[in-house]
Design a protein around this motif. Sequence first.
Motif, PDB file in Angstrom:
ATOM      1  N   ILE A 167       0.829  -1.208   0.000  1.00 60.36           N
ATOM      2  CA  ILE A 167       0.000   0.000   0.000  1.00 60.36           C
ATOM      3  C   ILE A 167       0.864   1.258   0.000  1.00 60.36           C
ATOM      4  O   ILE A 167       0.584   2.216  -0.739  1.00 60.36           O
ATOM      5  N   GLU A 168       1.922   1.260   0.801  1.00 56.02           N
ATOM      6  CA  GLU A 168       2.767   2.460   0.863  1.00 56.02           C
ATOM      7  C   GLU A 168       3.490   2.680  -0.457  1.00 56.02           C
ATOM      8  O   GLU A 168       3.658   3.826  -0.904  1.00 56.02           O
ATOM      9  N   ARG A 169       3.914   1.613  -1.126  1.00 54.18           N
ATOM     10  CA  ARG A 169       4.583   1.776  -2.429  1.00 54.18           C
ATOM     11  C   ARG A 169       3.619   2.288  -3.487  1.00 54.18           C
ATOM     12  O   ARG A 169       3.998   3.077  -4.360  1.00 54.18           O
ATOM     13  N   LEU A 170       2.377   1.842  -3.435  1.00 55.41           N
ATOM     14  CA  LEU A 170       1.372   2.358  -4.367  1.00 55.41           C
ATOM     15  C   LEU A 170       1.146   3.848  -4.152  1.00 55.41           C
ATOM     16  O   LEU A 170       1.010   4.618  -5.118  1.00 55.41           O
ATOM     17  N   PHE A 171       1.108   4.265  -2.883  1.00 57.85           N
ATOM     18  CA  PHE A 171       0.959   5.691  -2.584  1.00 57.85           C
ATOM     19  C   PHE A 171       2.167   6.478  -3.090  1.00 57.85           C
ATOM     20  O   PHE A 171       2.015   7.549  -3.685  1.00 57.85           O
ATOM     21  N   VAL A 172       3.362   5.964  -2.852  1.00 58.64           N
ATOM     22  CA  VAL A 172       4.577   6.659  -3.302  1.00 58.64           C
ATOM     23  C   VAL A 172       4.576   6.793  -4.818  1.00 58.64           C
ATOM     24  O   VAL A 172       4.888   7.862  -5.362  1.00 58.64           O
ATOM     25  N   LEU A 173       4.218   5.720  -5.517  1.00 57.54           N
ATOM     26  CA  LEU A 173       4.162   5.766  -6.980  1.00 57.54           C
ATOM     27  C   LEU A 173       3.150   6.804  -7.446  1.00 57.54           C
ATOM     28  O   LEU A 173       3.421   7.586  -8.374  1.00 57.54           O
ATOM     29  N   LEU A 174       1.988   6.844  -6.805  1.00 61.40           N
ATOM     30  CA  LEU A 174       0.962   7.830  -7.153  1.00 61.40           C
ATOM     31  C   LEU A 174       1.466   9.249  -6.929  1.00 61.40           C
ATOM     32  O   LEU A 174       1.279  10.127  -7.796  1.00 61.40           O
ATOM     33  N   PHE A 175       2.136   9.497  -5.802  1.00 59.71           N
ATOM     34  CA  PHE A 175       2.640  10.843  -5.503  1.00 59.71           C
ATOM     35  C   PHE A 175       3.702  11.272  -6.511  1.00 59.71           C
ATOM     36  O   PHE A 175       3.748  12.445  -6.903  1.00 59.71           O
ATOM     37  N   ILE A 176       4.539  10.341  -6.946  1.00 61.39           N
ATOM     38  CA  ILE A 176       5.574  10.682  -7.929  1.00 61.39           C
ATOM     39  C   ILE A 176       4.940  11.020  -9.273  1.00 61.39           C
ATOM     40  O   ILE A 176       5.336  11.979  -9.944  1.00 61.39           O
ATOM     41  N   ILE A 177       3.959  10.233  -9.673  1.00 63.06           N
ATOM     42  CA  ILE A 177       3.273  10.500 -10.946  1.00 63.06           C
ATOM     43  C   ILE A 177       2.593  11.868 -10.917  1.00 63.06           C
ATOM     44  O   ILE A 177       2.598  12.606 -11.914  1.00 63.06           O
ATOM     45  N   LEU A 178       2.029  12.228  -9.753  1.00 62.55           N
ATOM     46  CA  LEU A 178       1.366  13.523  -9.604  1.00 62.55           C
ATOM     47  C   LEU A 178       2.357  14.655  -9.348  1.00 62.55           C
ATOM     48  O   LEU A 178       1.971  15.820  -9.331  1.00 62.55           O
ATOM     49  N   GLY A 179       3.632  14.300  -9.111  1.00 60.68           N
ATOM     50  CA  GLY A 179       4.645  15.313  -8.833  1.00 60.68           C
ATOM     51  C   GLY A 179       4.556  15.899  -7.443  1.00 60.68           C
ATOM     52  O   GLY A 179       5.066  17.000  -7.192  1.00 60.68           O
ATOM     53  N   ARG A 180       3.948  15.176  -6.506  1.00 58.66           N
ATOM     54  CA  ARG A 180       3.805  15.660  -5.132  1.00 58.66           C
ATOM     55  C   ARG A 180       4.823  14.971  -4.230  1.00 58.66           C
ATOM     56  O   ARG A 180       4.520  14.080  -3.448  1.00 58.66           O
ATOM     57  N   GLU A 182       6.407  16.188  -1.717  1.00 60.48           N
ATOM     58  CA  GLU A 182       6.253  16.488  -0.289  1.00 60.48           C
ATOM     59  C   GLU A 182       5.339  15.484   0.406  1.00 60.48           C
ATOM     60  O   GLU A 182       5.482  15.226   1.612  1.00 60.48           O
ATOM     61  N   ALA A 183       4.423  14.904  -0.348  1.00 59.33           N
ATOM     62  CA  ALA A 183       3.505  13.920   0.239  1.00 59.33           C
ATOM     63  C   ALA A 183       4.256  12.652   0.652  1.00 59.33           C
ATOM     64  O   ALA A 183       3.863  11.973   1.604  1.00 59.33           O
ATOM     65  N   ILE A 184       5.337  12.336  -0.070  1.00 62.54           N
ATOM     66  CA  ILE A 184       6.139  11.162   0.296  1.00 62.54           C
ATOM     67  C   ILE A 184       6.779  11.375   1.664  1.00 62.54           C
ATOM     68  O   ILE A 184       6.828  10.464   2.495  1.00 62.54           O
ATOM     69  N   GLY A 185       7.256  12.608   1.914  1.00 60.07           N
ATOM     70  CA  GLY A 185       7.822  12.929   3.221  1.00 60.07           C
ATOM     71  C   GLY A 185       6.792  12.779   4.327  1.00 60.07           C
ATOM     72  O   GLY A 185       7.097  12.265   5.417  1.00 60.07           O
TER      73      GLY A 185
END
Length: 231
Positions: A167-180, A182-185
């Motif tokens: 789940i966390e990797r899916l979120f990280v991938l989504l944030f990178i695609i969206l260019g966010r 700061e959300a990864i932090g």
Amino acid sequence: MMIFTKLLLAHLIGDFLLQPLRWVIHKETNKIRSKYLYLHILLHFIVTLILLWDLQYWKLAVIVAISHYAIDLAKLYAAPLFRLKSIPFFVDQFLHLTVLYLVAYQGDWLQIIADFFQKLDWPLVTAVVFVTFPAAIVMGKFLEAMGDKIELDHKSLPNAGKYIGIIERLFVLLFIILGRWEAIGLLIGAKSVFRFNDLKESNNRKLTEYILIGTLLSFGLAILTGLIYRA
């Protein structure tokens, strides 16, 4: 598309908002003899007609109601064969949605499916698939030697760590695609807060290091996958 959306909304209202738990229990107990089974189907038919708001679609509402009855009845008799109730639930919902799709698009559904696959972003699909179970297996191989030195916590849920990582990797991938970025932090910070008390109480340096390495490796794989996709 609008007809399918209305049929889907009618399904959500009929199956979840207008179906009390006591109806579900009564249906599971009495099955085909349950009065609530037929009331449930009638409500589906009425809600579908109201949302379609056009009597020329009455045949669609009838098809949806009859198919809903057949699927629900099959589920009532098949459910006891499964140890997990979630399996017949998801199969039931999948069949309902399939019927709604076929009813809404009728003769055009094959072409719609073909167009969908033609326009599908296959690199994105590959990235999403990789950060789930393949990445979990890769991490397991990397951490195998370290894991043998860690005492297992039998109080943990089975495979909880694996699914948390997915789940966390899916979120990280989504944030990178969206260019966010700061959300990864924020995600790393949130996970650290939840883990802090566990690590503090265990007072186990090996466990702390193992979790830290696993977390960094998990985030690293997701970030690398996201960067490759964007490139």
